[in-house]
Design a protein around this motif. Structure first.
Motif, PDB file in Angstrom:
ATOM      1  N   SER A  92      -4.689  -4.869   2.313  1.00 42.89           N
ATOM      2  CA  SER A  92      -3.630  -5.870   2.219  1.00 42.89           C
ATOM      3  C   SER A  92      -2.607  -5.743   3.349  1.00 42.89           C
ATOM      4  O   SER A  92      -1.872  -6.688   3.632  1.00 42.89           O
ATOM      5  N   LEU A  93      -2.550  -4.592   3.996  1.00 39.24           N
ATOM      6  CA  LEU A  93      -1.661  -4.422   5.148  1.00 39.24           C
ATOM      7  C   LEU A  93      -2.404  -4.647   6.463  1.00 39.24           C
ATOM      8  O   LEU A  93      -1.797  -4.684   7.520  1.00 39.24           O
ATOM      9  N   GLY A  94      -3.713  -4.754   6.395  1.00 45.44           N
ATOM     10  CA  GLY A  94      -4.502  -4.875   7.620  1.00 45.44           C
ATOM     11  C   GLY A  94      -4.548  -3.561   8.366  1.00 45.44           C
ATOM     12  O   GLY A  94      -4.627  -3.545   9.598  1.00 45.44           O
ATOM     13  N   VAL A  95      -4.486  -2.451   7.629  1.00 47.62           N
ATOM     14  CA  VAL A  95      -4.442  -1.131   8.256  1.00 47.62           C
ATOM     15  C   VAL A  95      -5.721  -0.371   7.967  1.00 47.62           C
ATOM     16  O   VAL A  95      -6.182  -0.319   6.827  1.00 47.62           O
ATOM     17  N   VAL A 116       3.226  -2.506  -5.000  1.00 49.59           N
ATOM     18  CA  VAL A 116       2.211  -1.461  -5.035  1.00 49.59           C
ATOM     19  C   VAL A 116       1.036  -1.907  -4.171  1.00 49.59           C
ATOM     20  O   VAL A 116       0.548  -3.024  -4.313  1.00 49.59           O
ATOM     21  N   PHE A 117       0.622  -1.042  -3.266  1.00 50.91           N
ATOM     22  CA  PHE A 117      -0.463  -1.362  -2.347  1.00 50.91           C
ATOM     23  C   PHE A 117      -1.643  -0.428  -2.612  1.00 50.91           C
ATOM     24  O   PHE A 117      -1.457   0.784  -2.713  1.00 50.91           O
ATOM     25  N   TYR A 118      -2.813  -1.007  -2.723  1.00 46.39           N
ATOM     26  CA  TYR A 118      -4.013  -0.228  -3.019  1.00 46.39           C
ATOM     27  C   TYR A 118      -4.927  -0.181  -1.799  1.00 46.39           C
ATOM     28  O   TYR A 118      -5.017  -1.144  -1.045  1.00 46.39           O
ATOM     29  N   GLY A 119      -5.596   0.944  -1.648  1.00 49.38           N
ATOM     30  CA  GLY A 119      -6.545   1.074  -0.556  1.00 49.38           C
ATOM     31  C   GLY A 119      -7.619   2.085  -0.913  1.00 49.38           C
ATOM     32  O   GLY A 119      -7.622   2.644  -2.013  1.00 49.38           O
ATOM     33  N   GLN A 120      -8.502   2.313   0.007  1.00 53.31           N
ATOM     34  CA  GLN A 120      -9.606   3.247  -0.219  1.00 53.31           C
ATOM     35  C   GLN A 120      -9.984   3.920   1.094  1.00 53.31           C
ATOM     36  O   GLN A 120      -9.680   3.405   2.166  1.00 53.31           O
ATOM     37  N   CYS A 121     -10.685   5.024   0.975  1.00 52.96           N
ATOM     38  CA  CYS A 121     -11.299   5.608   2.159  1.00 52.96           C
ATOM     39  C   CYS A 121     -12.377   4.646   2.642  1.00 52.96           C
ATOM     40  O   CYS A 121     -13.171   4.161   1.851  1.00 52.96           O
ATOM     41  N   SER A 122     -12.395   4.352   3.931  1.00 52.02           N
ATOM     42  CA  SER A 122     -13.353   3.383   4.453  1.00 52.02           C
ATOM     43  C   SER A 122     -14.326   4.000   5.431  1.00 52.02           C
ATOM     44  O   SER A 122     -14.755   3.361   6.382  1.00 52.02           O
ATOM     45  N   MET A 132     -11.919   8.398  -3.583  1.00 51.75           N
ATOM     46  CA  MET A 132     -10.647   8.710  -2.917  1.00 51.75           C
ATOM     47  C   MET A 132      -9.846   7.455  -2.586  1.00 51.75           C
ATOM     48  O   MET A 132      -9.663   7.118  -1.420  1.00 51.75           O
ATOM     49  N   PRO A 133      -9.333   6.809  -3.649  1.00 54.24           N
ATOM     50  CA  PRO A 133      -8.498   5.634  -3.409  1.00 54.24           C
ATOM     51  C   PRO A 133      -7.097   6.018  -2.917  1.00 54.24           C
ATOM     52  O   PRO A 133      -6.729   7.194  -2.918  1.00 54.24           O
ATOM     53  N   ILE A 134      -6.362   5.026  -2.500  1.00 58.50           N
ATOM     54  CA  ILE A 134      -5.003   5.216  -1.963  1.00 58.50           C
ATOM     55  C   ILE A 134      -4.075   4.284  -2.737  1.00 58.50           C
ATOM     56  O   ILE A 134      -4.394   3.105  -2.891  1.00 58.50           O
ATOM     57  N   VAL A 135      -2.968   4.801  -3.221  1.00 57.00           N
ATOM     58  CA  VAL A 135      -1.974   3.925  -3.844  1.00 57.00           C
ATOM     59  C   VAL A 135      -0.600   4.245  -3.260  1.00 57.00           C
ATOM     60  O   VAL A 135      -0.145   5.383  -3.325  1.00 57.00           O
ATOM     61  N   LEU A 136       0.010   3.236  -2.664  1.00 49.23           N
ATOM     62  CA  LEU A 136       1.374   3.372  -2.142  1.00 49.23           C
ATOM     63  C   LEU A 136       2.304   2.554  -3.013  1.00 49.23           C
ATOM     64  O   LEU A 136       2.028   1.383  -3.286  1.00 49.23           O
ATOM     65  N   GLU A 137       3.385   3.170  -3.440  1.00 49.19           N
ATOM     66  CA  GLU A 137       4.372   2.452  -4.233  1.00 49.19           C
ATOM     67  C   GLU A 137       5.615   2.283  -3.367  1.00 49.19           C
ATOM     68  O   GLU A 137       6.279   3.259  -3.033  1.00 49.19           O
ATOM     69  N   ILE A 138       5.908   1.051  -2.991  1.00 55.55           N
ATOM     70  CA  ILE A 138       7.048   0.780  -2.117  1.00 55.55           C
ATOM     71  C   ILE A 138       8.237   0.398  -2.992  1.00 55.55           C
ATOM     72  O   ILE A 138       8.141  -0.513  -3.811  1.00 55.55           O
TER      73      ILE A 138
END
Ligand code: CU
Length: 153
Positions: A92-95, A116-122, A132-138
Motif C-alpha cells: 500500500s506504500l509502494g515500498v 495500519v499498514f500491512y505487508g509481507q516478506c516478498s 513473516m508478515p509486517i504490520v505498521l501502526e501509524i
C-alpha cells in the motif's frame, strides 16, 4: 547506463533530514525492529498464531508485536538481514526493499495519515517465508511516545 549511474550517485548523496531511525532486520522467519534513537527499544515481530488470533485480526497477516510509528515525522528505515535475503514490502506504500545480510537498504518516508499498514516478506526466503508478515501502526506522536514507554517497561 550513464543516466542510471548518475541517478544512483545522487541518490546516495541525498540527505533528507530524518527525525527518527528504525532498523529493520529480517530473520528466518520473523522481523526485528530497533529504534536506535529510543535507547534500548528493540523487539521481534512474529506472525500471530491461530490460538491468539482475536476477532478483527487478519489471519496470516497479523503479528504479535506491531511496529508503532508516528505520523508526519521523517522516518529513516534501514533494512537489512540476519541470514538469507528477505524483502521488506508494504504494497500500500509502494515500498519493497531487499533485506540483504551485510548491506543496509535505506529509505526515508513521512506517513501523512494515521492507520495500519500491512505487508509481507516478498523474497522466497525459505520454508516458512509466508510466516513473516509486517504490520505498521501509524499513530499520533504523543501516542507513539506512550507506546515507547509501554514497550520499554
Ligand atoms: Cu523472508
Amino acid at each position: 547506463m550513464i543516466p542510471s549511474l548518475s541517478l544512483l550517485y545522487y541518490y546516495g548523496l541525498m540527505n533528507v533530514e530524518n527525525q527518527l531511525t528504525l532498523k529493520v532486520v529480517g530473520h528466518q522467519w520473523y522481523w526485528s525492529y530497533d529504534f536506535s534513537d529510543v535507547g534500548g527499544l528493540d523487539f521481534d515481530s512474529y506472525i500471530k498464531s491461530l490460538d491468539i488470533l482475536v476477532l478483527g485480526d487478519f489471519r496470516q497477516f497479523d503479528v504479535d508485536n506491531r511496529c508503532c510509528l508516528p505520523v508526519d515525522v521523517n522516518i529513516r528505515f534501514c533494512v537489512s538481514s540476519g541470514d538469507v535475503i528477505h524483502a521488506w514490502a508494504l504494497n500500500s506504500l509502494g515500498v519493497k526493499l531487499d533485506a540483504i545480510r551485510g548491506i543496509i537498504s535505506v529509505f526515508i518516508y513521512n506517513f501523512p495519515v494515521v492507520g495500519v499498514f500491512y505487508g509481507q516478506c516478498s523474497e522466497i526466503c525459505g520454508a516458512n517465508h509466508r510466516f513473516m508478515p509486517i504490520v505498521l501502526e501509524i499513530t499520533l506522536f504523543d501516542l507513539f511516545k506512550e507506546w515507547c514507554f509501554f514497550i520499554l517497561d
